[in-house]
Enzyme design. Structure first.
Site, PDB file in Angstrom:
ATOM      1  CB  SER A 436      -0.662   0.068   1.176  1.00 31.67           C
ATOM      2  OG  SER A 436      -0.095   0.105   2.330  1.00 31.67           O
ATOM      3  CG  HIS A 457      -2.902  -0.579  -2.983  1.00 32.36           C
ATOM      4  ND1 HIS A 457      -3.236   0.675  -2.837  1.00 32.36           N
ATOM      5  CD2 HIS A 457      -3.102  -1.173  -1.925  1.00 32.36           C
ATOM      6  CE1 HIS A 457      -3.491   0.909  -1.551  1.00 32.36           C
ATOM      7  NE2 HIS A 457      -3.483  -0.324  -0.906  1.00 32.36           N
ATOM      8  CD  GLU A 469      -3.702   3.582  -5.376  1.00 32.86           C
ATOM      9  OE1 GLU A 469      -3.756   4.691  -5.330  1.00 32.86           O
ATOM     10  OE2 GLU A 469      -3.100   2.917  -4.489  1.00 32.86           O
ATOM     11  CG  ASN A 507      -3.007   4.320   1.419  1.00 31.46           C
ATOM     12  OD1 ASN A 507      -4.132   4.361   1.588  1.00 31.46           O
ATOM     13  ND2 ASN A 507      -2.332   3.189   1.350  1.00 31.46           N
TER      14      ASN A 507
END
Length: 738
Positions: A436, A457, A469, A507
């Site tokens: 991540s 991800h 992702e 994130n």
């Protein structure tokens, strides 16, 4: 009827006098209603009105992909005036009314998707039968585009399935299987695929002999039918529904419009159809509708290989068939379940037999949950389990097309895994990390195939979260990206290709917002109020509840990895570390910002002793008058602006090239208020000048973590926006406000 030829329809009448009208729109993978299809169908139906030899009409699809996916969304988005919208709705309502009023029996034969205008067409028929397999999906999903059914769906559906069932379908935009549709009386027969052709013929024969003998009848409970048969009972249901949707109706006006239209179906027929028509026209001009339409097109773009790679890479793209997964923990098992369900062969490698056995239990539980949800029979469930092997040896991975590592978030461990995989797999095998936040480029240096290493991800829970992702490392080539994008699309997910930077996109944009919420709690702000304010903005849950769901230990790890790119994270890291040290790591430990009992949130936890050293308690209230009013409360502004600013920085630094991709990723990955279109659309709606001015003020009060991005400063000076105004299908170059 057989003499006339059509571009999209085949019309044939057999010796019994049954006219079968088969729709197969050329050049489309799925049937949709556009202007030419509507015109041809109208001509066919007009001819049926005077065809004295026709004894019954069967409407069906000539495409194996399904019956009909609805109206052409491109045509809807292109409507530029209420006059055009009225023309579209009037034509559809007249056409389906004509079908409804035919004196000969009409039968809709449904397989695959029957959605939106497709279901409204079927509702205008006298009978509906459907193939009972997993590909059949029947529903009215217009609410997801900020619209309502406009061709009679809100008027006919309640009469057929009852008020409560109709409201559920329309307000939630849910899809029903053939079996579920039969249970509520939406279809007259749900037919096994094995008996499909013969059963369709038998159904038509019954219609010819005795039309009324094949009615499925209402499947609603008697008490529900009694309540819905009275005006008082219906008023009670309408009132209860209104209370339930009131809090969201301002953000999603289609909810109220749908309720008003359904309520009007119990009055004078022309008035009900006019209500539906007018509500649709009004909704089409709302910002919510335009933003949801934009997101629809953005999804389509994200799922296209041409968006992310060149034509040469697409030509050379080889499909992935066998997938290896390293680690059978929560993420590894979740990925395996999804990949196996989508028909791929899966091998999971664990370090020892004890870990493998725990992984088998985890995978079995996930497959059993899926089987219950999808109503799989035992044979199908066993086939799925049979596609997923969990082993402790290396050899079964040797011929995998793709290997995904889903192990502990430690770079040296991941590098070690990739180094070992480099020796045991074929030279063409792609390696992907489910990290991540760690550098995929650093992992790739442990191999001799940097061009075949990338990030994949997935978000937790894997089966629910639509976004993946796809991370392009320094040496990742276009063919690898094309193969991974195709793989993600094959899983039914939406890919966004990002650069290999800390936190990638989601994130990175999310954590300044989460961190600000942590600091606000440390200052003495109410946990419940912070989350409540953000839900009012339009997020599905507040930042503190989200942290509990993710796990504060996971959040702490990710926040540490982001310190190199995000300003002001040190106090956040410190506060999270205190909570983790005290065992307050979220839902999985039954306590974080909230406390939980059997997985259910019960209230705010006693965290005051954990949040020590609260900085700047109460600061900022006296500065409120200095902010430009963009409609946010002080709490909302302080929490949302960090996401807006970081989204702009992500664009500025090329984390993702396309503006729309940033917005789509944040909507799919975090639930960022869909009715607002995403963070960059929100900046445009507030105006770059206002966001710039308010960030300056936030910086003065709270520090440099609110410093405005350079790109925003430049855009404000040049009077630019991220998106052209009110055009969902346009490109996303920064444009002048004019």
């Amino acid at each position: 009827m057989n003499a006339q030829t059509y571009e999209s329809f085949d019309v044939r009448t057999d010796r019994r006098g049954v006219t079968t009208i088969t729709l197969d729109v050329p050049g489309r993978p799925m049937n949709v209603f556009d202007g030419s299809v509507m015109k041809e169908l109208n001509d066919i139906v007009r001819r049926l009105q005077t065809d004295l030899d026709c004894k019954a009409v069967v409407f069906r699809s000539g495409k194996e992909s399904g019956f009909l996916a609805g109206a052409d969304v491109n045509a809807i988005a292109a409507i530029s005036s209420p006059v055009e919208a009225a023309k579209l709705i009037d034509e559809g309502q007249r056409l389906f009314n004509t079908i409804d009023w035919l004196t000969i029996p009409t039968i809709a034969v449904i397989h695959g998707p029957c959605l939106g205008g497709g279901l409204e067409w079927a509702l205008a028929c006298d009978y509906r039968i459907a193939r009972d397999n997993s590909s059949t999906k029947i529903g009215l999903p217009e609410i997801k585009l900020g619209l309502i059914p406009g061709w009679g769906g809100t008027q006919r559906l309640p009469k057929l399935v009852g008020l409560k069932n109709a409201l559920t379908m329309i307000l939630k935009g849910t899809h029903l299987s053939a079996g579920e549709a039969y249970k509520i009386g939406l279809v007259d027969q749900a037919i096994s695929p094995d008996d499909w052709d013969d059963a369709v013929d038998e159904f038509v024969e019954k219609i010819l002999i005795s039309p009324h003998s094949v009615r499925s009848g209402s499947k609603r409970p008697v008490i529900q039918r009694i309540i819905e048969a009275t005006q008082v009972g219906r008023s009670m249901i309408i009132a209860a529904t209104k209370r339930r949707i009131d809090s969201k109706s301002k953000q999603y006006p289609a909810l109220g419009a749908a309720l008003r239209s359904v309520r009007s179906s119990y009055g004078i027929r022309p008035k009900g159809f006019m209500t539906e028509r007018n509500e649709f026209i009004d909704l089409l001009a709302t910002p919510t509708c335009r933003h949801l339409l934009q997101l629809f097109f953005d999804r389509e773009s994200a799922r296209s290989l041409r968006t992310w790679t060149d034509q040469t890479s697409i030509i050379h793209e080889e499909p992935i068939r066998k997938v290896g997964i390293i680690g059978a923990g929560a993420m590894g098992a979740g990925i395996a379940q999804l990949v196996g369900y989508r028909g791929y062969d899966v091998v999971i490698k664990e370090i020892n037999e004890a870990a493998a056995e725990a992984g088998r239990t985890r995978v079995n539980d996930l497959v059993n949950q899926l089987a219950r949800h999808k109503k799989m029979n035992e044979s199908t469930r066993e086939q799925l389990l049979g596609r997923i092997r969990i082993v402790t040896e290396d050899e079964p991975l040797s011929d995998a097309d793709l290997v995904i590592e889903a192990i502990v978030e430690k770079l040296d461990v991941k590098r070690s895994v990739f180094r070992a995989l480099d020796r045991i797999t074929t030279p063409e095998t792609i390696f992907a990390s489910n990290t991540s936040s760690l550098s995929v480029t650093d992992m790739a240096t442990a191999t001799q195939r940097g061009n075949l290493v990338a990030g994949l991800h997935f978000f937790n829970p894997v089966h629910k979260m639509e976004l993946v992702e796809v991370v392009r490392a320094k040496e990742t080539n276009d063919v690898t990206i094309a193969r991974l994008v195709g793989f993600v699309r094959g899983l039914g997910k939406t890919p966004i290709v990002t650069a290999d930077t800390p936190g990638f996109l989601v994130n990175r944009v999310l954590f300044p917002y989460l961190g600000e919420a942590v600091l606000m709690v440390a200052e003495g702000h109410s946990v419940a109020n912070i989350d409540k304010e953000v839900r009012r903005f339009g997020m599905p849950m507040g930042p503190l509840e989200l942290l509990d769901q993710v796990g504060l230990d996971v959040a702490l790890h990710v926040s540490r990895s982001l310190e190199s790119v995000l300003s002001g994270l040190c106090p956040v890291v410190d506060q999270l570390a205190i909570m983790v040290e005290d065992g307050l790591i979220g839902k999985k430990a039954s306590a974080g910002f909230y406390w939980y009992l059997n997985g259910k949130k019960k209230g705010v936890s006693k965290i005051s002793q954990s949040m020590r050293g609260a900085p700047d308690a109460g600061i900022g209230d006296q500065y409120e008058a200095r902010f430009v009013n963009e409609g946010l409360t002080p709490v909302q502004r302080r929490l949302i602006y960090p996401m807006l600013a970081e989204s702009i920085r992500a664009k500025q630094e090329g984390v993702v090239q396309e503006n729309w991709a940033i917005d789509l990723a944040m909507v799919l990955g975090t639930g960022f208020a869909p009715h607002r279109g995403g963070p960059l659309h929100t900046v445009d709606s507030f105006s770059e000048h206002v966001v710039h001015a308010n960030l300056n003020q936030l910086q003065e009060v709270f520090g440099d973590r609110f410093v405005p991005p350079r790109l925003l400063v430049d855009m404000a000076k040049q009077n630019l926006t991220f998106f052209p105004k009110s055009n969902p299908q346009s490109n996303d170059r920064a444009v002048s406000r004019g």
